[in-house]
Design an enzyme around this catalytic site. Structure first.
Site, PDB file in Angstrom:
ATOM      1  CG  ASP A  52     -29.558 -85.876  15.308  1.00  9.95           C
ATOM      2  OD1 ASP A  52     -30.640 -86.293  15.770  1.00  9.95           O
ATOM      3  OD2 ASP A  52     -28.445 -86.278  15.698  1.00  9.95           O
ATOM      4  CE1 TYR A 110     -28.221 -91.371   9.402  1.00 10.24           C
ATOM      5  CE2 TYR A 110     -28.403 -93.563  10.356  1.00 10.24           C
ATOM      6  CZ  TYR A 110     -28.904 -92.283  10.178  1.00 10.24           C
ATOM      7  OH  TYR A 110     -30.095 -91.930  10.756  1.00 10.24           O
TER       8      TYR A 110
END
Length: 271
Positions: A52, A110
């Site tokens: 994002d 992540y």
């Protein structure tokens, strides 16, 4: 058709994410431009996933298909000379013609960095949480997220997803200096899923969410029932999130998490 595997690091602060978009500056757009200026005739550039806007990457992987052969190291050097300083190609390696950065990946890893104190030097790479955080409560909450669950409550626009079922292989909490590191590993992630998990874990660590409520959120996703807590309201900002690694068959195992920036413990709880 010459095919290559690219490994790219970037600071996402100035970009609207990885994926190319019209009228928006993106990492893939900058990379494709630099490769073209370096002499590569690009047919296809596809990343392992879409990060994002504002999210960083330590090792994003992409496949690159060209119309004609090139020398990988020469192309890497030439492309880096033409890239802005917040994007860097770590490696360009020859790959099998059918290699696909997204479809062939077996896991995405992540890393999120929460800072327990205000920091002048690392603000673009952390989320500073003023409230005291109990790492043990965060670990308890994280443990309830591991496994195969419906993460619709943690996803933006779940109705647009083919499925909201995800196997979360790892949800680990480590403390290093003033940082709380959150490591998440899964085969794939839904839109904003990682950031909503982190926001929920922070609420648990701050004592505002009982870790046992995690199970209510997950069962609520399956039944459609609403709970008193909405992860969307506690989405962590993109600044602290890094795509740490993408795993493919034959790759070495994932190592314990390490901080990207150093924030010392000294004065950690002063404003």
């Amino acid at each position: 058709m010459p095919t290559f595997r690219l490994t790219v690091e970037y600071e996402g602060t100035r970009y609207r994410g990885w994926q190319e978009q019209r009228n928006a500056r993106t990492v893939a757009g900058e990379l494709k431009r630099a490769l073209g200026e370096a002499g590569a005739d690009v047919l296809e550039l596809v990343g392992s996933g879409r990060t994002d806007a504002g999210v960083h990457a330590l090792a994003q992987v992409a496949h690159l298909r060209l119309r004609s052969p090139v020398e990988p190291e020469a192309l890497r050097s030439a492309a880096n000379d033409r890239l802005p300083p917040d994007i860097h190609v770590l490696a360009i390696e020859r790959a099998a013609e059918r290699f696909h950065a997204r479809h062939d990946a077996t896991a995405r890893c992540y890393l999120y960095q929460v800072s327990r104190r205000r920091t002048a030097l690392a603000k673009r790479f952390v989320w500073w949480v003023k409230r005291p955080l109990d790492a043990d409560l965060m670990r308890e909450a994280a443990g309830r997220l591991r496994g195969r669950h419906d993460f619709a409550s943690f996803c933006e626009r779940p109705s647009e997803q083919p499925s909201t079922i995800v196997v979360l292989e790892e949800a680990a909490i480590e403390t290093v200096g003033a940082l709380v590191l959150v490591r998440l590993v899964a085969s794939h992630f839904l839109w904003k899923m990682a950031r909503r998990i982190v926001g929920t874990l922070v609420e648990a660590g701050a004592g505002r969410l009982d870790p046992r409520e995690i199970e209510d959120l997950l069962s609520g996703a399956r039944s459609g029932a609403r709970t008193g807590f909405e992860p969307a309201r506690h989405t962590a900002p993109p600044s602290g999130l890094f795509l740490e690694r993408v795993v493919y068959p034959g790759d070495p195992p994932i190592q314990p998490p390490r901080p990207v920036v150093h924030v010392p413990e000294d004065d950690a709880h002063r404003g």
